[in-house]
Motif scaffolding. Sequence first.
Motif, PDB file in Angstrom:
ATOM      1  N   ILE A 274      -3.750  52.376  -7.257  1.00 20.94           N
ATOM      2  CA  ILE A 274      -3.669  52.410  -5.799  1.00 20.94           C
ATOM      3  C   ILE A 274      -2.399  53.167  -5.431  1.00 20.94           C
ATOM      4  CG2 ILE A 274      -2.492  50.162  -5.648  1.00 20.94           C
ATOM      5  CD1 ILE A 274      -4.075  49.699  -3.031  1.00 20.94           C
ATOM      6  N   THR A 275      -2.530  54.122  -4.537  1.00 27.19           N
ATOM      7  CA  THR A 275      -1.422  55.019  -4.203  1.00 27.19           C
ATOM      8  C   THR A 275      -1.404  55.264  -2.703  1.00 27.19           C
ATOM      9  OG1 THR A 275      -1.668  56.148  -6.333  1.00 27.19           O
ATOM     10  CG2 THR A 275      -0.410  57.291  -4.639  1.00 27.19           C
ATOM     11  N   PHE A 276      -0.225  55.269  -2.123  1.00 24.27           N
ATOM     12  CA  PHE A 276      -0.113  55.580  -0.703  1.00 24.27           C
ATOM     13  C   PHE A 276      -0.282  57.082  -0.467  1.00 24.27           C
ATOM     14  CE2 PHE A 276       2.059  51.489  -0.856  1.00 24.27           C
ATOM     15  CZ  PHE A 276       1.551  50.876   0.276  1.00 24.27           C
ATOM     16  N   ARG A 277      -0.809  57.436   0.688  1.00 21.76           N
ATOM     17  CA  ARG A 277      -0.915  58.847   1.061  1.00 21.76           C
ATOM     18  C   ARG A 277       0.476  59.461   1.154  1.00 21.76           C
ATOM     19  NH1 ARG A 277      -6.036  60.156   3.127  1.00 21.76           N
ATOM     20  NH2 ARG A 277      -7.284  58.319   3.660  1.00 21.76           N
ATOM     21  N   GLU A 278       0.577  60.737   0.839  1.00 20.83           N
ATOM     22  CA  GLU A 278       1.827  61.450   1.029  1.00 20.83           C
ATOM     23  C   GLU A 278       2.216  61.391   2.502  1.00 20.83           C
ATOM     24  OE1 GLU A 278      -0.835  62.665  -0.439  1.00 20.83           O
ATOM     25  OE2 GLU A 278      -0.300  63.339  -2.471  1.00 20.83           O
ATOM     26  N   GLY A 279       3.460  61.022   2.767  1.00 18.60           N
ATOM     27  CA  GLY A 279       3.943  60.941   4.134  1.00 18.60           C
ATOM     28  C   GLY A 279       3.992  59.533   4.701  1.00 18.60           C
ATOM     29  N   VAL A 280       3.388  58.548   4.016  1.00 18.00           N
ATOM     30  CA  VAL A 280       3.382  57.180   4.544  1.00 18.00           C
ATOM     31  C   VAL A 280       4.796  56.602   4.593  1.00 18.00           C
ATOM     32  CG1 VAL A 280       2.716  54.797   4.005  1.00 18.00           C
ATOM     33  CG2 VAL A 280       0.996  56.603   4.000  1.00 18.00           C
ATOM     34  N   VAL A 281       5.572  56.779   3.538  1.00 23.63           N
ATOM     35  CA  VAL A 281       6.938  56.252   3.521  1.00 23.63           C
ATOM     36  C   VAL A 281       7.755  56.875   4.641  1.00 23.63           C
ATOM     37  CG1 VAL A 281       9.087  56.112   2.206  1.00 23.63           C
ATOM     38  CG2 VAL A 281       6.902  55.737   1.057  1.00 23.63           C
ATOM     39  N   GLU A 282       7.640  58.182   4.808  1.00 28.24           N
ATOM     40  CA  GLU A 282       8.378  58.871   5.868  1.00 28.24           C
ATOM     41  C   GLU A 282       7.941  58.377   7.252  1.00 28.24           C
ATOM     42  OE1 GLU A 282       8.700  61.232   2.193  1.00 28.24           O
ATOM     43  OE2 GLU A 282       7.046  60.227   3.223  1.00 28.24           O
ATOM     44  N   LEU A 283       6.652  58.102   7.401  1.00 25.88           N
ATOM     45  CA  LEU A 283       6.159  57.554   8.663  1.00 25.88           C
ATOM     46  C   LEU A 283       6.773  56.187   8.935  1.00 25.88           C
ATOM     47  CD1 LEU A 283       4.182  57.653  11.080  1.00 25.88           C
ATOM     48  CD2 LEU A 283       2.473  56.584   9.590  1.00 25.88           C
ATOM     49  N   PHE A 284       6.771  55.314   7.927  1.00 27.65           N
ATOM     50  CA  PHE A 284       7.356  53.987   8.084  1.00 27.65           C
ATOM     51  C   PHE A 284       8.840  54.062   8.413  1.00 27.65           C
ATOM     52  CE2 PHE A 284       4.090  51.629   5.175  1.00 27.65           C
ATOM     53  CZ  PHE A 284       3.138  51.748   6.177  1.00 27.65           C
ATOM     54  N   GLU A 285       9.551  54.950   7.738  1.00 29.35           N
ATOM     55  CA  GLU A 285      10.987  55.084   7.980  1.00 29.35           C
ATOM     56  C   GLU A 285      11.266  55.574   9.399  1.00 29.35           C
ATOM     57  OE1 GLU A 285      12.523  56.032   3.406  1.00 29.35           O
ATOM     58  OE2 GLU A 285      12.158  57.694   4.820  1.00 29.35           O
ATOM     59  N   PHE A 286      10.492  56.535   9.863  1.00 32.78           N
ATOM     60  CA  PHE A 286      10.657  57.071  11.216  1.00 32.78           C
ATOM     61  C   PHE A 286      10.445  55.973  12.250  1.00 32.78           C
ATOM     62  CE2 PHE A 286       9.163  59.020  15.108  1.00 32.78           C
ATOM     63  CZ  PHE A 286       9.985  60.133  15.265  1.00 32.78           C
ATOM     64  N   LEU A 287       9.396  55.182  12.058  1.00 29.51           N
ATOM     65  CA  LEU A 287       9.065  54.127  13.014  1.00 29.51           C
ATOM     66  C   LEU A 287      10.084  52.992  12.969  1.00 29.51           C
ATOM     67  CD1 LEU A 287       5.218  54.078  12.361  1.00 29.51           C
ATOM     68  CD2 LEU A 287       6.369  55.012  14.382  1.00 29.51           C
ATOM     69  N   GLU A 288      10.534  52.621  11.775  1.00 35.44           N
ATOM     70  CA  GLU A 288      11.521  51.551  11.646  1.00 35.44           C
ATOM     71  C   GLU A 288      12.830  51.927  12.340  1.00 35.44           C
ATOM     72  OE1 GLU A 288      13.121  48.705   8.066  1.00 35.44           O
ATOM     73  OE2 GLU A 288      13.334  50.864   7.793  1.00 35.44           O
ATOM     74  N   ALA A 289      13.236  53.178  12.208  1.00 32.30           N
ATOM     75  CA  ALA A 289      14.489  53.625  12.818  1.00 32.30           C
ATOM     76  C   ALA A 289      14.446  53.510  14.335  1.00 32.30           C
ATOM     77  CB  ALA A 289      14.786  55.068  12.412  1.00 32.30           C
ATOM     78  N   ARG A 290      13.248  53.490  14.913  1.00 27.57           N
ATOM     79  CA  ARG A 290      13.097  53.417  16.372  1.00 27.57           C
ATOM     80  C   ARG A 290      12.544  52.074  16.825  1.00 27.57           C
ATOM     81  NH1 ARG A 290      13.016  57.990  14.161  1.00 27.57           N
ATOM     82  NH2 ARG A 290      13.834  59.878  15.157  1.00 27.57           N
ATOM     83  N   ASP A 291      12.500  51.096  15.907  1.00 28.46           N
ATOM     84  CA  ASP A 291      12.024  49.748  16.217  1.00 28.46           C
ATOM     85  C   ASP A 291      10.615  49.756  16.813  1.00 28.46           C
ATOM     86  OD1 ASP A 291      14.357  48.577  15.296  1.00 28.46           O
ATOM     87  OD2 ASP A 291      15.327  48.641  17.259  1.00 28.46           O
ATOM     88  N   ILE A 292       9.778  50.647  16.309  1.00 32.48           N
ATOM     89  CA  ILE A 292       8.385  50.711  16.754  1.00 32.48           C
ATOM     90  C   ILE A 292       7.551  49.845  15.814  1.00 32.48           C
ATOM     91  CG2 ILE A 292       6.370  52.194  17.098  1.00 32.48           C
ATOM     92  CD1 ILE A 292       8.321  54.479  17.703  1.00 32.48           C
ATOM     93  N   PRO A 293       6.913  48.784  16.317  1.00 34.58           N
ATOM     94  CA  PRO A 293       6.178  47.873  15.437  1.00 34.58           C
ATOM     95  C   PRO A 293       4.933  48.518  14.840  1.00 34.58           C
ATOM     96  CG  PRO A 293       5.844  47.264  17.728  1.00 34.58           C
ATOM     97  CD  PRO A 293       6.890  48.341  17.726  1.00 34.58           C
ATOM     98  N   VAL A 294       4.661  48.145  13.600  1.00 30.51           N
ATOM     99  CA  VAL A 294       3.461  48.577  12.890  1.00 30.51           C
ATOM    100  C   VAL A 294       2.672  47.336  12.511  1.00 30.51           C
ATOM    101  CG1 VAL A 294       2.529  49.781  10.880  1.00 30.51           C
ATOM    102  CG2 VAL A 294       4.648  50.597  11.939  1.00 30.51           C
ATOM    103  N   LEU A 295       1.450  47.222  13.025  1.00 33.31           N
ATOM    104  CA  LEU A 295       0.554  46.145  12.634  1.00 33.31           C
ATOM    105  C   LEU A 295      -0.443  46.702  11.631  1.00 33.31           C
ATOM    106  CD1 LEU A 295      -0.249  44.404  16.053  1.00 33.31           C
ATOM    107  CD2 LEU A 295       1.573  43.890  14.439  1.00 33.31           C
ATOM    108  N   ILE A 296      -0.404  46.199  10.412  1.00 33.81           N
ATOM    109  CA  ILE A 296      -1.384  46.596   9.405  1.00 33.81           C
ATOM    110  C   ILE A 296      -2.538  45.608   9.480  1.00 33.81           C
ATOM    111  CG2 ILE A 296      -1.856  46.909   6.955  1.00 33.81           C
ATOM    112  CD1 ILE A 296       1.031  47.707   6.548  1.00 33.81           C
ATOM    113  N   PHE A 297      -3.667  46.071   9.991  1.00 35.71           N
ATOM    114  CA  PHE A 297      -4.869  45.258  10.077  1.00 35.71           C
ATOM    115  C   PHE A 297      -5.758  45.624   8.897  1.00 35.71           C
ATOM    116  CE2 PHE A 297      -3.264  44.203  14.020  1.00 35.71           C
ATOM    117  CZ  PHE A 297      -4.117  43.426  14.798  1.00 35.71           C
ATOM    118  N   SER A 298      -6.074  44.650   8.059  1.00 34.43           N
ATOM    119  CA  SER A 298      -6.832  44.965   6.852  1.00 34.43           C
ATOM    120  C   SER A 298      -7.909  43.923   6.593  1.00 34.43           C
ATOM    121  CB  SER A 298      -5.902  45.050   5.635  1.00 34.43           C
ATOM    122  OG  SER A 298      -6.648  45.238   4.448  1.00 34.43           O
ATOM    123  N   ALA A 299      -9.045  44.408   6.136  1.00 31.61           N
ATOM    124  CA  ALA A 299     -10.108  43.519   5.688  1.00 31.61           C
ATOM    125  C   ALA A 299      -9.867  43.080   4.255  1.00 31.61           C
ATOM    126  CB  ALA A 299     -11.467  44.225   5.796  1.00 31.61           C
ATOM    127  N   GLY A 300      -8.736  43.496   3.695  1.00 33.08           N
ATOM    128  CA  GLY A 300      -8.403  43.140   2.324  1.00 33.08           C
ATOM    129  C   GLY A 300      -7.713  41.802   2.233  1.00 33.08           C
TER     130      GLY A 300
END
Length: 356
Positions: A180-206
Motif C-alpha cells: 500500500i503506497t500513498f500517491r505522490e504529493g499526498v505528504v506535501e498536501l498534508f503539510e500544506f494544509l496543516e501549516a494553515r490549520d485546514i482540517p482534513v476528514l478522512i472518510f473511509s469504508a475501510g
Amino acid sequence: MVLTFLTLHTLMSYLPRSSSGSSVIISSIIKPVRFPRVWCCTHTPINQTQTAMEQLDPSNSSQVVVPHPDLLHAKISSIRMAGHSKLQIIADFDATLTKYWVNGCRGQSSHGLLQQGNPEYDVKRQELYDYYHPLEISPSIPIEEKAKLMEEWWGKTHALLIEGGLSYDAIKKSVANSMITFREGVVELFEFLEARDIPVLIFSAGLADVIEEVLRQKLHRSFKNIKIVSNRMIFDGDGHLVSFKGKTIHVLNKNEHALDMAGPLHDQLGDSDGPNEDGASVKKRTNVLLLGDHIGDLGMSDGLDYETRISVGFLNDNVEKSLDSYRKAFDLVYLNDGPMWGVVKLVSQLCSTEGD
C-alpha cells in the motif's frame, strides 16, 4: 465531441474557459494520448478497438478531465474570496489518497492488506472480495441495489475478522508487509494544509485502526489537522478484536452524519499539542474540497450545509465504461491513477489571495 489537451501544470494558472460548457482534458503526457471517444491534439481519430486500460499505462500517465471549466472557475473564485478559514478537506482513503497500482499490481486496501494469522479466514475474506468487488465496480447495477450488496459484504467481512481472532499485533505486521503506497504529493498536501490549520476528514469504508497504522508506518509522522471517520475496532485486554463501534461504513454510505465517529489522529499517535477542532467547528467550514474514487464518495459531504464544494474524482478502473458518469458527477476527474500534484496546485490556488 472534440476535447482539448493541455499540459497539466496549466490547469490552475490557465483553466480554459468554454462558453459551450464542453469538457476539457488536461494531460501531462508528452506523446499523443489515445482514449476512447476522445480526439488527440492532432485530431487523429482514436483506435476504437483498444480499451482505455490497454492504451494507457496505469503507473506512468496522468490525465484530468474538467467537465465544466467555467463552473470550476466560479467555484475557485468563491472559495478564494471566503478565505481558507472557511475551507475543509473531505477525502476518501483507499485508492484516493493511496495508489490504485503499485509496481504494476493492484495496490492493497486497508481491508485487503490484513492477514489475520489464520489462513482459513484469510481465504474466506478473499472469496468474499472475489464475489463482491466486481459488483462494487459494475456500472450496470443500480445504486440502491449496490448499497445493499455492500452492506452485506462489509457485515460478512467484519464477522470473519472477529471470528478469526484478529489481533492488533497482526494489524502491525500486516501493514509492515503490505503493498500500500500513498500517491505522490499526498505528504506535501498534508503539510500544506496543516501549516494553515485546514482540517482534513478522512472518510473511509475501510478500517480506522488499520489506516492509523498505515499513516504511522508509511509517513512516519502525525498531522494534527487530520481526523478519521471509518470503521473502528474494539479490542479486549489481550489485544484481540471483539466488536466494531457504531454504524458500518461502506463505500456507498459515507457521510457527515458519521462525524461523531471521527477521532483526532494525533490522539491516536500520542501527539496532543496543537489545534483540535470538534465536529461543530468543522461544520462551520462551509467550503469543501472533496476527494474520492467512487461516485458514492460524493455523499461524504451529506449533512454538511456547505456553500461551495469542489469535487475531485480519481477514476482508476473501468475507465472506458465509467468516464461518462464520473464526468457528470465530479468537477475534476483524474484518470489512470494520477498523482496528487494537481490537487496540491488546486489547494494552493484556493488558499491564495487575489494579489498572489
